[in-house]
Design an enzyme around this catalytic site. Structure first.
Site, PDB file in Angstrom:
ATOM      1  N   LYS A  56      75.217  48.256 -10.522  1.00 39.06           N
ATOM      2  CA  LYS A  56      74.133  48.242  -9.541  1.00 39.06           C
ATOM      3  C   LYS A  56      72.884  48.906 -10.127  1.00 39.06           C
ATOM      4  CE  LYS A  56      76.082  46.665  -5.657  1.00 39.06           C
ATOM      5  NZ  LYS A  56      76.011  47.512  -4.481  1.00 39.06           N
ATOM      6  N   LYS A  68      74.087  39.594 -10.280  1.00 37.74           N
ATOM      7  CA  LYS A  68      74.715  39.887  -8.988  1.00 37.74           C
ATOM      8  C   LYS A  68      73.746  39.460  -7.891  1.00 37.74           C
ATOM      9  CE  LYS A  68      77.092  43.350  -6.261  1.00 37.74           C
ATOM     10  NZ  LYS A  68      76.372  42.979  -5.020  1.00 37.74           N
ATOM     11  N   SER A  87      86.800  42.041  -3.197  1.00 38.61           N
ATOM     12  CA  SER A  87      85.479  42.599  -3.436  1.00 38.61           C
ATOM     13  C   SER A  87      85.383  43.015  -4.905  1.00 38.61           C
ATOM     14  CB  SER A  87      85.253  43.804  -2.522  1.00 38.61           C
ATOM     15  OG  SER A  87      85.315  43.438  -1.169  1.00 38.61           O
ATOM     16  N   LEU A  88      84.320  43.738  -5.246  1.00 44.04           N
ATOM     17  CA  LEU A  88      84.149  44.265  -6.597  1.00 44.04           C
ATOM     18  C   LEU A  88      83.961  45.767  -6.542  1.00 44.04           C
ATOM     19  CD1 LEU A  88      81.661  41.704  -8.202  1.00 44.04           C
ATOM     20  CD2 LEU A  88      84.057  42.017  -8.818  1.00 44.04           C
ATOM     21  N   GLU A 143      76.145  56.580  -1.094  1.00 42.37           N
ATOM     22  CA  GLU A 143      76.736  57.483  -0.101  1.00 42.37           C
ATOM     23  C   GLU A 143      78.033  56.905   0.450  1.00 42.37           C
ATOM     24  OE1 GLU A 143      73.267  57.669   2.337  1.00 42.37           O
ATOM     25  OE2 GLU A 143      72.811  59.724   1.748  1.00 42.37           O
TER      26      GLU A 143
END
Length: 683
Positions: free
Chosen positions: A312, A111, A79-80, A31
């Site tokens: 992710k 990760k 960041s990534l 989100e």
């Protein structure tokens, strides 16, 4: 369109604050990414909306000040970007192929769900450890980092790998699952609240004021990248990891070098099935281009490298009872429904509540109070209610009805504009809910950082009518505090916490102007914009007198923030807050040392290598006190690079971009006389 951008940017900043500062996110990774993508798309369509202060241009934690000393990274710590499915991963790999062809091999790394940390070794000795912060400036946590078992004070000698003069190495600090469980068990035994998850506990443990507390908590670290180096230029990342390991730094034993996307997907699939076999929590696989030269060719955006991506995993799920849905009124008046549930373990932590965002979202999910609901931890971090288990309904469930009036003040609720999903309380001045949030904001780390003025204390002061709003804070007296049970002893005297609160309020009166600006709750004005305004104008009065155009012309501000600042000062009660603070002794102007000439106003200087006559901090201080900017990386906007002995990659970058290079003598002349300064090769 401007209003739409403002709303999106405000939402993104709010969720970044909850994640990076409070360690209490209320929406899922997906989100949040969708919000950010909508903001990026809007700025692509209307480029004039894109400002340096926009969340799309900053690393996630940018602009949130802390109680630790700020320290500038030698090289940006980014960041990534994320991929949540095979399609997004394939699209990323396609962009790599388009830029560098088929020559890229990939490193696949676990990760780790922890906290990013940067270590600097000079001459093999640990000299600094810092958190990511905004990517350019982080928090100095050196004393705490030295207590971590995996962090060596000195690098080990290696016959195969020459020790670098300067090594900036990045990694992740985390808890092993067993150590996290033991920590929580000990906290419960002491009557303290346990941490929600290992990431929160790692963040909290690394940022302890007392390093002895950090030392007792068995933090671990794994290194996964490089920043600035001098005397060390590996051809590939996996070769760099071999060198790090030889020097005694911790690296993962689960990193794999693969040749193509098919092998990348195979590693992702494998760890998706075996993720719980690792002794620490993971939430995905990081994929990186291995070749360092190709990394340089691919470059980076303002917030993430183009040569790496984090895949992710889908989150874990659980079922629990939805006990109630209650609404919360935020600082800006937004009314948000929250699900309160029977506590349940999901992905290693306990979940008891989650945001439902707005009435439309409650209806879309189809949940009823009393339902058994399915929840998940998106990104294995943020709790989300997916929907009801309809087959388990027994008829006792009831529908949630969004209130039509503010639960805090009774004011009719309405969307800010037609079509908005969110509804707001327009009673901005005196709504108790908004008042509590504003008072809490004044005390927060990214504002005036006032200890003892937490949420509970602010609520107590308001409910006892000791203060009417944030404007009364700095006029508080001992007699007034005694009217609240929170600050009164059983004997009727002022408690130690009450005395500390008064002392901290008095100390906050001397805070720099940028903190005062943040504390005023001006929409869109975070620390970055506040610092820019304070540096340019020097006082509240000068900011009030400036036109919107003059405000917008300040680097780091832009038209959106400028309009918000101008509009804020047109409201009578806003100006009253300022005057009440001024009357109570809050400093409304920064003091400038006129004895030091501002020879470097508007000049950006980067220092690389060692200077015999200056330490790194002394060189930075010399630049800043003369009105200049001491930057950590070289770009087209850099005015000068000062090169000392053994300069690193910054020197090469300056040559590539044609930035003037000064030796120490040239630097001294620049400090004394200002530009133009004569460039010269380093001695």
């Amino acid at each position: 369109m401007l209003r739409q951008w403002q709303e999106l940017a405000e939402q993104v900043r709010e969720h970044q604050f909850r994640y990076y500062v409070r360690d209490a996110p209320v929406i899922t990774d997906a989100e949040f990414d969708e919000l950010l993508r909508r903001l990026e798309a809007l700025e692509e369509q209307y480029p004039e909306l894109r400002t340096p202060d926009s969340p799309t241009q900053l690393v996630g934690g940018a602009g949130f000040a802390t109680e630790f000393e700020p320290v500038e990274h030698l090289e940006r710590m980014l960041s990534l970007d994320n991929a949540f499915n095979t399609e997004e991963l394939t699209a990323w790999a396609g962009r790599i192929h388009a830029d560098v062809g088929d020559s890229a091999a990939y490193l696949c790394e676990l990760k780790i769900d922890g906290v990013a940390l940067s270590l600097v070794y000079e001459g093999g000795r640990l000299t600094r450890a810092s958190t990511r912060g905004d990517g350019r400036t982080g928090e100095d946590v050196t004393l705490n980092a030295r207590t971590i078992e995996d962090v060596p004070e000195r690098l080990s000698h290696s016959e195969d790998h020459r020790m670098p003069e300067v090594l900036e190495v990045r990694g992740e600090v985390f808890f092993r699952v067993a150590d996290f469980q033991a920590l929580n068990a000990s906290l419960v035994e002491e009557g303290k609240a346990p941490f929600a998850n290992p990431r929160n506990s790692a963040a909290g443990s690394l940022r302890q004021k007392d390093p002895a507390v950090t030392a007792r908590r068995r933090l671990r670290m794994i290194c996964h990248g490089l920043g600035h180096t001098e005397g060390f230029r590996p051809a590939t990342l996996h070769q760099a990891y071999l060198a790090l390991q030889a020097w005694g730094l911790p690296v993962s034993q689960h990193t794999t070098l693969v040749a193509d996307l098919a092998e990348v997907q195979a590693r992702i699939d494998y760890w998706g099935e075996h993720r719980h076999e690792v002794d620490h929590e993971i939430d995905g696989v990081v994929v990186k281009v291995d070749d360092v030269a190709l990394q340089r060719r691919l470059g980076s955006t303002s917030r993430a490298p183009r040569w790496a991506i984090a895949y992710k995993y889908p989150p874990e799920e659980a079922q629990t009872k939805l006990l109630d849905i209650r609404v919360n009124v935020g600082r800006t008046g937004r009314v948000t429904p929250f699900a309160f549930m029977t506590p349940v373990k999901v992905a290693g932590s306990t979940v008891a509540q989650a945001t439902l965002h707005n009435a439309s979202e409650v209806k879309r999910k189809g949940v009823l109070i009393g339902d058994t609901v399915v929840i998940r931890k998106a990104g294995d971090v943020i709790p989300e209610v997916l929907g009801p288990v309809v087959d388990l309904r027994d008829g006792s469930e009831r529908e949630f009805v969004m209130p039509t009036t503010c639960p805090e003040c009774g004011t009719p609720l309405a969307p800010e504009k037609e079509g908005d999903a969110d509804i707001r309380c327009p009673n901005t001045r005196s709504c108790p809910g908004q008042l509590r949030e504003r008072v809490f904001h004044v005390s927060s780390r990214n504002a005036l950082d006032i200890e003892m003025l937490g949420y509970e204390a602010g609520a107590a002061l308001l409910s006892a009518r000791v203060i009417g709003d944030e404007g009364d804070l700095f006029g508080l007296t001992e007699e007034e505090l005694l009217r609240t049970d929170l600050f009164r002893t059983k004997a009727g005297d002022l408690s130690a916490n009450g005395r500390r609160l008064l002392a901290n309020l008095d100390k906050a009166k001397a805070a720099p102007l940028w903190r005062v600006l943040v504390a005023l709750s001006i929409r869109h004005v975070g620390p970055t914009a506040a610092r820019a305004l304070a540096t340019e104008f020097g006082s509240i009065d000068a900011i009030v007198a400036a036109t919107t155009e003059q405000l917008a012309a300040v680097e780091g501000v832009g038209p959106t923030i400028a309009s918000a600042v101008s509009e804020w000062f047109t409201v009578d009660w806003h100006r009253e807050i300022v005057e009440r603070w001024r009357a109570a002794g809050v400093r409304m102007a920064d003091e400038r040392d006129d004895s030091v000439p501002r020879t470097l106003a508007g000049v950006t200087v980067v220092v690389t290598g060692s200077l015999p006559g200056f330490s790194r901090d002394e060189a930075k201080e010399a630049i800043v006190t003369r009105g200049g900017k001491a930057a950590g990386s070289v770009s087209k906007k850099t005015s000068y690079v000062v090169a000392g002995d053994a300069p690193g990659s910054k020197y090469d970058k300056a040559v590539e971009l044609g930035v003037p290079i000064l030796d120490e003598d040239g630097f001294r002349k620049l400090l004394e006389q200002g530009p133009p300064a004569e460039a010269g090769e380093p001695t």
